[in-house]
Design a protein around this motif. Sequence first.
Motif, PDB file in Angstrom:
ATOM      1  N   LEU A   8     -32.397  -8.862  13.347  1.00 35.81           N
ATOM      2  CA  LEU A   8     -32.605  -9.458  12.040  1.00 35.81           C
ATOM      3  C   LEU A   8     -32.645  -8.362  10.989  1.00 35.81           C
ATOM      4  O   LEU A   8     -33.267  -7.323  11.193  1.00 35.81           O
ATOM      5  CB  LEU A   8     -33.926 -10.233  11.998  1.00 35.81           C
ATOM      6  CG  LEU A   8     -34.091 -11.334  13.023  1.00 35.81           C
ATOM      7  CD1 LEU A   8     -35.446 -11.983  12.866  1.00 35.81           C
ATOM      8  CD2 LEU A   8     -33.002 -12.352  12.907  1.00 35.81           C
ATOM      9  N   LEU A   9     -31.977  -8.604   9.880  1.00 35.10           N
ATOM     10  CA  LEU A   9     -32.005  -7.705   8.743  1.00 35.10           C
ATOM     11  C   LEU A   9     -32.853  -8.365   7.667  1.00 35.10           C
ATOM     12  O   LEU A   9     -32.503  -9.437   7.168  1.00 35.10           O
ATOM     13  CB  LEU A   9     -30.598  -7.443   8.220  1.00 35.10           C
ATOM     14  CG  LEU A   9     -29.586  -6.945   9.253  1.00 35.10           C
ATOM     15  CD1 LEU A   9     -28.211  -6.883   8.645  1.00 35.10           C
ATOM     16  CD2 LEU A   9     -30.006  -5.615   9.807  1.00 35.10           C
ATOM     17  N   LEU A  10     -33.972  -7.766   7.333  1.00 39.09           N
ATOM     18  CA  LEU A  10     -34.872  -8.263   6.306  1.00 39.09           C
ATOM     19  C   LEU A  10     -34.633  -7.394   5.081  1.00 39.09           C
ATOM     20  O   LEU A  10     -34.845  -6.183   5.131  1.00 39.09           O
ATOM     21  CB  LEU A  10     -36.325  -8.159   6.758  1.00 39.09           C
ATOM     22  CG  LEU A  10     -36.627  -8.685   8.167  1.00 39.09           C
ATOM     23  CD1 LEU A  10     -38.084  -8.469   8.504  1.00 39.09           C
ATOM     24  CD2 LEU A  10     -36.247 -10.127   8.306  1.00 39.09           C
ATOM     25  N   TRP A  11     -34.191  -7.998   3.989  1.00 36.52           N
ATOM     26  CA  TRP A  11     -33.786  -7.185   2.847  1.00 36.52           C
ATOM     27  C   TRP A  11     -34.141  -7.841   1.523  1.00 36.52           C
ATOM     28  O   TRP A  11     -34.385  -9.037   1.447  1.00 36.52           O
ATOM     29  CB  TRP A  11     -32.290  -6.893   2.903  1.00 36.52           C
ATOM     30  CG  TRP A  11     -31.422  -8.111   2.950  1.00 36.52           C
ATOM     31  CD1 TRP A  11     -31.143  -8.872   4.057  1.00 36.52           C
ATOM     32  CD2 TRP A  11     -30.751  -8.732   1.873  1.00 36.52           C
ATOM     33  NE1 TRP A  11     -30.322  -9.917   3.707  1.00 36.52           N
ATOM     34  CE2 TRP A  11     -30.058  -9.862   2.384  1.00 36.52           C
ATOM     35  CE3 TRP A  11     -30.645  -8.443   0.521  1.00 36.52           C
ATOM     36  CZ2 TRP A  11     -29.295 -10.681   1.584  1.00 36.52           C
ATOM     37  CZ3 TRP A  11     -29.877  -9.281  -0.271  1.00 36.52           C
ATOM     38  CH2 TRP A  11     -29.209 -10.378   0.260  1.00 36.52           C
ATOM     39  N   SER A  12     -34.181  -6.998   0.498  1.00 38.97           N
ATOM     40  CA  SER A  12     -34.367  -7.460  -0.874  1.00 38.97           C
ATOM     41  C   SER A  12     -33.385  -6.700  -1.756  1.00 38.97           C
ATOM     42  O   SER A  12     -32.927  -5.614  -1.397  1.00 38.97           O
ATOM     43  CB  SER A  12     -35.804  -7.244  -1.352  1.00 38.97           C
ATOM     44  OG  SER A  12     -36.085  -5.876  -1.466  1.00 38.97           O
ATOM     45  N   GLU A  13     -33.093  -7.263  -2.915  1.00 36.86           N
ATOM     46  CA  GLU A  13     -32.065  -6.683  -3.788  1.00 36.86           C
ATOM     47  C   GLU A  13     -32.611  -5.657  -4.776  1.00 36.86           C
ATOM     48  O   GLU A  13     -32.036  -4.594  -4.932  1.00 36.86           O
ATOM     49  CB  GLU A  13     -31.338  -7.799  -4.527  1.00 36.86           C
ATOM     50  CG  GLU A  13     -30.552  -8.675  -3.593  1.00 36.86           C
ATOM     51  CD  GLU A  13     -29.876  -9.824  -4.302  1.00 36.86           C
ATOM     52  OE1 GLU A  13     -29.739  -9.779  -5.534  1.00 36.86           O
ATOM     53  OE2 GLU A  13     -29.488 -10.778  -3.624  1.00 36.86           O
ATOM     54  N   ALA A  14     -33.666  -5.986  -5.488  1.00 35.09           N
ATOM     55  CA  ALA A  14     -34.136  -5.064  -6.521  1.00 35.09           C
ATOM     56  C   ALA A  14     -35.640  -4.908  -6.431  1.00 35.09           C
ATOM     57  O   ALA A  14     -36.360  -5.872  -6.675  1.00 35.09           O
ATOM     58  CB  ALA A  14     -33.742  -5.585  -7.894  1.00 35.09           C
ATOM     59  N   PRO A  15     -36.154  -3.776  -6.067  1.00 33.56           N
ATOM     60  CA  PRO A  15     -35.429  -2.595  -5.601  1.00 33.56           C
ATOM     61  C   PRO A  15     -34.888  -2.832  -4.197  1.00 33.56           C
ATOM     62  O   PRO A  15     -35.443  -3.619  -3.425  1.00 33.56           O
ATOM     63  CB  PRO A  15     -36.490  -1.496  -5.595  1.00 33.56           C
ATOM     64  CG  PRO A  15     -37.775  -2.217  -5.392  1.00 33.56           C
ATOM     65  CD  PRO A  15     -37.613  -3.557  -6.075  1.00 33.56           C
TER      66      PRO A  15
END
Length: 97
Positions: free
Chosen positions: A80-87
């Motif tokens: 699983l890739l847990l990500w956010s855009e900004a930041p």
Amino acid sequence: MAYRGRRAIELVRGRLRMWRCAADRPRRIKTCACRDVDLAAGMVTWADARARALDVRSGERRAWRLPRDDGHVTQAGRTLLLWSEAPAELRIVRWRR
């Protein structure tokens, strides 16, 4: 609706449900404000306040903290890739069989 093999996942009016071929009714997985729903590698993944996953065979559920409140979850096999855009933030989680 996402599908793999004999299973399909749908999100309708806040209800996350899994259909299986030859079944009369779907299995309710969760009632939530879900997003990023996916089905692959024998797992159902989604995000609400946390990143969540369900192993279809065993029924085991797990949850992880998202990088930010508006974070996302993406599935790559049983990783699983847990990500956010900004930041921009990225966390990789592996779920072994």
